[in-house]
Scaffold this motif. Sequence first.
Motif, mmCIF file in Angstrom:
data_model
loop_
_atom_site.group_PDB
_atom_site.id
_atom_site.type_symbol
_atom_site.label_atom_id
_atom_site.label_comp_id
_atom_site.label_asym_id
_atom_site.label_seq_id
_atom_site.Cartn_x
_atom_site.Cartn_y
_atom_site.Cartn_z
ATOM 1 N N LYS A 13 5.729 5.681 -1.549
ATOM 2 C CA LYS A 13 4.674 6.603 -1.964
ATOM 3 C C LYS A 13 4.597 7.847 -1.083
ATOM 4 O O LYS A 13 4.194 8.922 -1.537
ATOM 5 N N ASP A 14 4.996 7.723 0.183
ATOM 6 C CA ASP A 14 4.869 8.850 1.113
ATOM 7 C C ASP A 14 6.168 9.629 1.308
ATOM 8 O O ASP A 14 6.284 10.430 2.225
ATOM 9 N N VAL A 35 7.017 13.574 -1.950
ATOM 10 C CA VAL A 35 5.696 13.566 -2.595
ATOM 11 C C VAL A 35 5.539 14.683 -3.625
ATOM 12 O O VAL A 35 4.667 14.589 -4.499
ATOM 13 N N ASN A 59 8.079 11.111 -5.927
ATOM 14 C CA ASN A 59 8.662 10.124 -5.006
ATOM 15 C C ASN A 59 10.145 9.868 -5.258
ATOM 16 O O ASN A 59 10.716 8.889 -4.756
ATOM 17 N N ASP A 82 0.805 -1.222 0.000
ATOM 18 C CA ASP A 82 0.000 0.000 0.000
ATOM 19 C C ASP A 82 0.836 1.269 0.000
ATOM 20 O O ASP A 82 0.280 2.371 0.029
ATOM 21 N N ASN A 83 2.146 1.121 -0.008
ATOM 22 C CA ASN A 83 2.997 2.315 0.064
ATOM 23 C C ASN A 83 4.144 2.242 -0.924
ATOM 24 O O ASN A 83 5.241 2.733 -0.671
ATOM 25 N N ARG A 84 3.909 1.621 -2.046
ATOM 26 C CA ARG A 84 4.959 1.577 -3.066
ATOM 27 C C ARG A 84 4.394 1.975 -4.421
ATOM 28 O O ARG A 84 3.218 1.737 -4.720
ATOM 29 N N VAL A 85 5.261 2.587 -5.207
ATOM 30 C CA VAL A 85 4.921 3.025 -6.554
ATOM 31 C C VAL A 85 5.838 2.291 -7.521
ATOM 32 O O VAL A 85 7.065 2.268 -7.324
#
Length: 566
Positions: free
Chosen positions: A407-408, A411, A415, A299-302
């Motif tokens: 992702k965080d 920003v 990223n 949920d926190n990777r691009v």
Amino acid sequence: MKTSRYVFFPLNSFFPGGIAYLLSSLFFCLTGLASTTAKPTLTHRADVIIYGGTSAAITAAVQVKKMGKSVIIVSPDKHLGGLSAGGLGFTDTGNKEVIGGLAREFYQRLYQHYQTKDAWKWQKQEEYGNKGQGTPAIDGANRTMWIFEPHAAEQVFEDFVREYKLTIFRNEWLDRSAKGIVKQGSSIRSFRTLSGTVYEGKMFIDATYEGDLMAAAGVRYHVGREANSVYNEKWNGVETEVFQHGHHFKTNISPYKIPGDPASGLLPEVSSDKPGEKGTGDHKIQAYCFRMCLSNHPDNRVAFPKPEGYNPARYELLARVFASGWRETFDKYDAIPNRKTDTNNHGPFSTDYLGKNYDYPEATYERRKQIIKDHELYQKGLMYFLANDPQVPADVHEKMQQWGLAKDEFVDNGNWPHQLYIREARRMLGVFVMKEADALGKTNVPQPIGMGSYALDAHNSQRYVKPDGFVQNEGDIGVHPDKPYSIAYGSILPKESECTNLLVPVCVSSSHIAYGSIRMEPVFMILGQSAATAAVLSINNKVTPQRLPYEKLSNVLLADKQRLTL
């Protein structure tokens, strides 16, 4: 004592060693009175003007404020903290006991941050491995946190700004033309930025990685590697066939488009130049890269983006390395909190962009922008290749699917880190030059103002073809000191004949190989605080920094819990 051409009566009896400072202050006052009517441009004034937005700039500004003087930070950067907030979260501590003062406070503030439940969004604290570089990441005994996320570090710097009410002008770039700086004799009166704004001060600190203010002030410096003979060193200059970190080709790999056929031409990222004779000096500098912050939380990777102009042929050399059996891709995916990494260069073909930064230190802003973009495209292409190309071994490809950009983090920049890792640029030729023996703890340097302890750490400078027709890297050095070492006050001071009110805590006076240890972020914070202390004491004592009695300086540094000697 140096005689000033502006003195017409004997002031020495009233202000020993302080004629240059008296004239500096008089000019500062007079220009301040005249500027309201005579200057059409906006002018800002402070006792101390700091150019740069690095970690050293922030600790310097905090120290000036703590000592009761006015200070302005003029930062080319929007984001503060340089590499400390730009992805380098796996801190190069060395011996943490020699890190004192505001530098230690920075890591103590990070410790406090990670004691809160809200800091652990993507991972429970007890799940974090707590591994640092020779020390626990979370050091409960000393209440310090040495390993951290980029956004957490940037927030600490912004907290310093808020708490000490620091005045900062961001996105302000020094005018490096002949009209960009005003000097009277050997003293800086003011400098101008590209916006036309003028900054006047009594003392100036260049806290940039590039040393642009230092150079504009006419201070002599060096770029590149000195020959070993210059300072009687062993690990400076060209160091072919020296492999100390594993960042070399361990098997024979052909650099030619058709393996073994020189007529077919060289593959991308291999130089046709000869490496030079062992021990000789050159203009080359160690490679730069971006310290990426990656995440393996779904949920926190691009996903790694396919960069503009991507061509997999650019990474053919890496494909051949994989084909040789090399499997160290993930060795420098160093864990930081919340299932993230500080990902650094590792191996013969990695994130270091060899040979593409030689002109960066003295380049124009436009050219530097091109160099930075080229590094970004190379490194983004590398990550896309690792994640997607069929030439990548299945086991590496499978593991790469777990990773992406956090992702965080960063920003407002897709990223991607906002700061390229400028490992080395200009180095001042100052009052004292820190040399290899000094940085190995083999000497007692004069007038210490801080300490270092990390290895002589230089990354590769070039990739070349050996006489046997195979490819190799050159420049990778990693030599550990005998013990922590002191850093001389003279290494942040220009020679008095060149500038009498400038201190340089980042592009310090050092040989290339000694800088390989000094260049660590904790050391920059230490030297930033020490430079600011010297600047304020010089104002208070009405002397130039070169004439400041060392006892006065060391007393304040020790009172502020700086570590000067073992």
